[in-house]
Every structure is written in structure tokens, then in C-alpha cells.
Design a protein around this motif. Sequence first.
Motif, PDB file in Angstrom:
ATOM      1  N   THR A 551       0.814  -1.224   0.000  1.00  0.00           N
ATOM      2  CA  THR A 551       0.000   0.000   0.000  1.00  0.00           C
ATOM      3  C   THR A 551       0.846   1.272   0.000  1.00  0.00           C
ATOM      4  O   THR A 551       0.530   2.223  -0.720  1.00  0.00           O
ATOM      5  N   PRO A 552       1.946   1.369   0.780  1.00  0.00           N
ATOM      6  CA  PRO A 552       2.759   2.608   0.733  1.00  0.00           C
ATOM      7  C   PRO A 552       3.295   2.918  -0.663  1.00  0.00           C
ATOM      8  O   PRO A 552       3.353   4.088  -1.058  1.00  0.00           O
ATOM      9  N   ALA A 553       3.679   1.880  -1.427  1.00  0.00           N
ATOM     10  CA  ALA A 553       4.181   2.130  -2.782  1.00  0.00           C
ATOM     11  C   ALA A 553       3.072   2.671  -3.682  1.00  0.00           C
ATOM     12  O   ALA A 553       3.295   3.590  -4.490  1.00  0.00           O
ATOM     13  N   ALA A 554       1.858   2.126  -3.558  1.00  0.00           N
ATOM     14  CA  ALA A 554       0.732   2.647  -4.353  1.00  0.00           C
ATOM     15  C   ALA A 554       0.400   4.073  -3.943  1.00  0.00           C
ATOM     16  O   ALA A 554       0.070   4.918  -4.788  1.00  0.00           O
ATOM     17  N   ARG A 555       0.486   4.354  -2.642  1.00  0.00           N
ATOM     18  CA  ARG A 555       0.208   5.714  -2.171  1.00  0.00           C
ATOM     19  C   ARG A 555       1.218   6.698  -2.736  1.00  0.00           C
ATOM     20  O   ARG A 555       0.872   7.814  -3.145  1.00  0.00           O
ATOM     21  N   GLN A 556       2.489   6.295  -2.793  1.00  0.00           N
ATOM     22  CA  GLN A 556       3.515   7.173  -3.346  1.00  0.00           C
ATOM     23  C   GLN A 556       3.296   7.395  -4.842  1.00  0.00           C
ATOM     24  O   GLN A 556       3.468   8.503  -5.360  1.00  0.00           O
TER      25      GLN A 556
END
Length: 665
Positions: A551-556
Motif C-alpha cells: 500500500t505505501p508504494a501505491a500511495r507514493q
Amino acid sequence: MTDLANWKSRAADLDPAVAAEVWADPSAPASVLRDPPAAVVEFLLGDGAWQGSLSAVLRNPALPMNVLAMLAARAKGQARSAISRHALRSGADVPRLTAAAPAITAAELGRVVDGLRYGWEYRRDPGAAQATMAKMLRALTTSSDLRCRALAAEAFPLIVGPRHRYTKGEVSATKLIADPEVAVLVALARNRHMRVLPESQEGLAVRRALLDHSAPRVRAAARRAGIHVLDSHIFAALSAADGRPVPVDAAASGVELADPLDDPAPSVRVTAIAGGIPEQDGARWARVLADPSPQVRKAAATRGFSTPSFVWAGLAEDPDPAVRAAVAQSRWAPAELQRRLLSDTDPKVATAAEARDPLSRPVGVRPGVPADGEIMLPVSFTHDQQLRRLDLTAVTLNLTQQHRLAIAARADAEARAEARARVIARLRSSRAAGWVADRWERWCDVFAVPAPAHSMIGLERRLAAPFVGAATADDRITGALALFDAVLGLAAAPGFAVPDHRPEHRSDTLHASAEEHNEQEAADLALLTGPWEQVLLPTLVTVDTVYGPRTPAARQLLTTAARLPRTRLDSLLTTRISIDDQRWRSARREAVDAVAGPHDQVYAAHFLFWDAVTVAELAAWQRPTDPLLADALWAASAVVLYGEQMSAATVETLTSPCTAAGLPL
């Protein structure tokens, strides 16, 4: 100094407003009034029209007719309107009426004629109205001025016969058709009374004379006015629609027409498009596309409400830049074609496409992202912990949990319905109601909750729309509506502030303090949030695991996309448009299954799409924005989250738009 010298001195004043007063004075000598300076004329037709100077000049009975004719010929806007009102108000003054004819429109004269025939003027004094009308008609029809005869041909009612009926205010179409001036015949074709001419031999002869005239302007005007359509044609069409077809013999009616696309004049061929070619008539549209005249091909774009897709594709590649520019500017052209024209070799075409493309318009201020600098997933634009927790559990909902929600919701359905009605009544007067209604728009799509279209009118009805028919809903709908109830309960909680794009701006709390939260409101809150709290809380899901471990990579990725410049957004969209639809849909279906994850979170892909919609709106600074932009961002996010579960071909297809835009994946 003599009086004449004094008048000439005043007329030559350096201030045109002062000099114009001479032409408003009835005692001014005619020798001075006959030749106004250019500065006075410009003032009267400009600022003087708004300041009242022109009206004062027009009221001067000594104003020479040549000056009035000069003002009428050059007048525009407010000045033209003032001259027209003055001339028509004094309709019995024939010299003034004919002199001001260039400033009078046929519509304005037609309204005056209607008033004299059966309006207030006729009811007040029928004899005077008839006399005025006869004088006006005689002056206009017998004038040597072309504009006067054209006004008479377009504004007065028509009859067929050898002479005009002056006392009844009717002009003879049979007599006007013999006028040698094309402008008079064009005005006659535009006369709204032409459609009701009798279908007698004389009436059909007038129609044929206009439709078969040698001048293209006359034929085009006749076609545009639809004078080839007879009452018998309309009756036959209505009878056919009613199931009782009536045959119509065009040859017998006397107005059998060739296809306007066969006419040698481009202006007449354009009327075929203006009249409406059925979208299914591919043969005629192909003729339009192959027409040698750019005027005809351009009309297919400017009037292209029913233009089929293959014609649009051909027009976008037309060798004439004027045709391509018309496609770029058209309100009906497919968006993907208009974006392709952004890179057209002709600068005028590219400029026209840029003016039409919302992503290429200048952006003054970009909307802010949340205070932490990153897009929140799922997007809710609020840091309220309870609402964030509700969003997290909604994204990760599976069918087993939804079934348990339905069981818990049915346990006290009647009491919850009453509590829901009270909460909606309290919310309707606050800004929170608009926020909740906007959420319904997304959630009804995510959970496939039917909301009747008629119930989405009015804020209170929009709040209650998802719950229409809730008593008879199945487990899937009932479980989803339990989450809808939780949103209502949290929005009515004490101290709740309307979520904003910028969390520091938190205002419009529904309750000033917790002390105002009475027992009834507390009970309503418990009823509405109860099933959600019982079934889905506590939860181990966090903002970093809501869509899985990545999820953090998609958010970035989405945060970077929200700040893309317009040129890179256009590159992303152009690439997305160029992908074959069947190939994209196949890859998208595989991605939807992958985003559900190992726990079958069936709604996760839908929530992720609406997150991508919000990011697309932030990037484009437009709401609503192009759904293809959101679709491309959703696809890239899905690959970042679960790309290892997809085939290499699917990953390549879904990431190609963002790769072309330079987004790091």
C-alpha cells in the motif's frame, strides 16, 4: 457672430458630447444638421447610445433623413437597438421607417406587425392599427431600397395571389417571387409563414421556384427553412407513428426533390447535414466524407450531433486544416480524436485542440493534498479516526463479513430506520449533508446499491436514496447499507466537522460541544453504528496494509501522479486511448481479481478506482474529469499492489500509459 456661425461653432466643438447636442436641438439649421462630423457620429453610435444622447437625437423632428440612414447603416449593438425601437414606435412616419430599415431586424418588425394585426394596438383602435399597417406595408414593398423589400418579404404574413392586401397586412408570395434580387428571395424563404402556405397549385409553385432557383443562396435558404416539408408529409409521419401509414406521392405533391448532396453548390449540400442525416445511413455519410468541398466536410464536425464514428476518424485526418480545426473545436467530437490533434502539424489546429482540452487549460491554483504530503488510501479527505477506521474496514470487506453485517442489521431494523430518519432530518441543514451525499455517489457505485434517479433530487432525498427498498433487500444490499448507516451515525456524532481537502480548515461542526449531544442522539448513534462495530471492529487493518503490504508504494505512486504537469498527463491519456479496448478490458478483469487479494476482498478494486478518480481530479484540477485518466492510474496502482499475480502481457498493457508519462512504478 451670426446665428449660423454660432451653430457651426457648437457643432465643431472638440468634445463630441457637446457637439452632439446640436443634432438634438429642433431649432438647429438644416444646413448644419445635414453633415455631422465623424467624431459626433462615432460618439452617438458608441457612448452616446448608452448615455441617452442618441435617443435625444432620434427624437429631433428636424433630423435629416440622410443622417438617420447613415446612423442606421453603421449602428451596432445598443445603437442599432435604439434606432430600431425609435423607427418602429413611429411606424406611421414612413420616411423615418424606410431610412432606419438597415437597423431593423425582421423579428422586430414581425412583432410590431403582429401587434397591429391582433395585439394591443388593434384592440385599442382597429381602424388606426389597420391604417398604420397598410402605410408601413405599402412603403416597404414599393420602396426602391433592397433592405425595405427584404424586410417586407420576411416579416409580413404571406398569401398567394396577384397583389398584396395592404389593409390586412399580408404580402403576396406570388408577387414577391418575381423580385429579381436574391436578398428578397432569401428573406421570403426565411419567412415563417411560408410553411403554412396552402398546398394549392399557386402555393406549390412558390415553393418550387425557391427550391429550384438558380442562386445557391436561395436554394440553401429554402432547404434550411424546410419549405419542402408539407402538411401532408407531417400528417403521413404522424399516422405512421400511430400505426396507420398513409402513402405520400412526392411527385403528386409537386415538390419532389433530388438529394441535396447532389446539388452543385456546397452551401446547399451543407443543408443535408443541417437537416439531419441518420447515423445509420452510412452511404450518405460516406459521400459527405468524400465531398470535394471543405465547407461540407467542416459542417459534419460543426453540426455533428449524429455524425458516426468512422466519419469523425476521417475528418480528424482531413488534409484541410480548417476541417481538422473544426473537429478540435466541436462539442460532439470524440475526446480521443481531439487529444490526438494536440500534436497536429498545423499550429491553428493544435491551438484549437488545446483550447478544447480541459487538461491543457491554464491552471492558476492546484488543490492541496493532505497535511502529511501524501494521498490517503482510501481517500476520504479527513483525519477523523472513526471515519478512517470505517473506510479501512469497508475496503477490506469480504462476503462472509457482509453476510454477518446483514444478520446484525436485521436484528433491530425497525428501530434503526426510525433513528436514520431522525439523523437525516438533523443533517439536512448542515454542510455535513453535502459531504455524506457525495459519499453516497461513490458508495452506491462500489457496492452496487440501487438508488432511484428520482430520489437523487433534493439534499434530504439524496441522503435517503440508498435506503429506498431496504426492507426487502437481500443480504448483499443489507450488509452494505449497514456501513451506510455507520457513515450517517458518525456524521451526526458530537464535534464532527465537515471533511476538507486541507485538514487545518475544519469548520461547521454539527454540535458546538459534547454537552449538546442529548440522550436521543446518543441512542441514534449507537443504533446506526452498532452492526459495524459488532462485526468489523476491532480491526488489524492499517493505512499501510489496507490494499495489501505494498500500500505505501501505491500511495507514493498516486501522490506523484496528483502533481504531474499537464504535458505528462496528456501523454498518459494519449497512450491510454491508443490501446485496443478489448485488450484493455481483458487485462483489467485480471487485475480486478488480483486486487481482491488472498482474503477475497471483493470491493477493494472498486474502492481503489474511486481513489484513482480523486487523484485524477487533483491532477487535472477538474471535476468530473476524464474517466480514462482515472482508469490508467487505477491500472498502474493495481500492478504496483499485486503485479506478481498477473501475466506479463497484462502488466505491460496496464502500465504502458503511466510508463509513457514517466511515472515511476
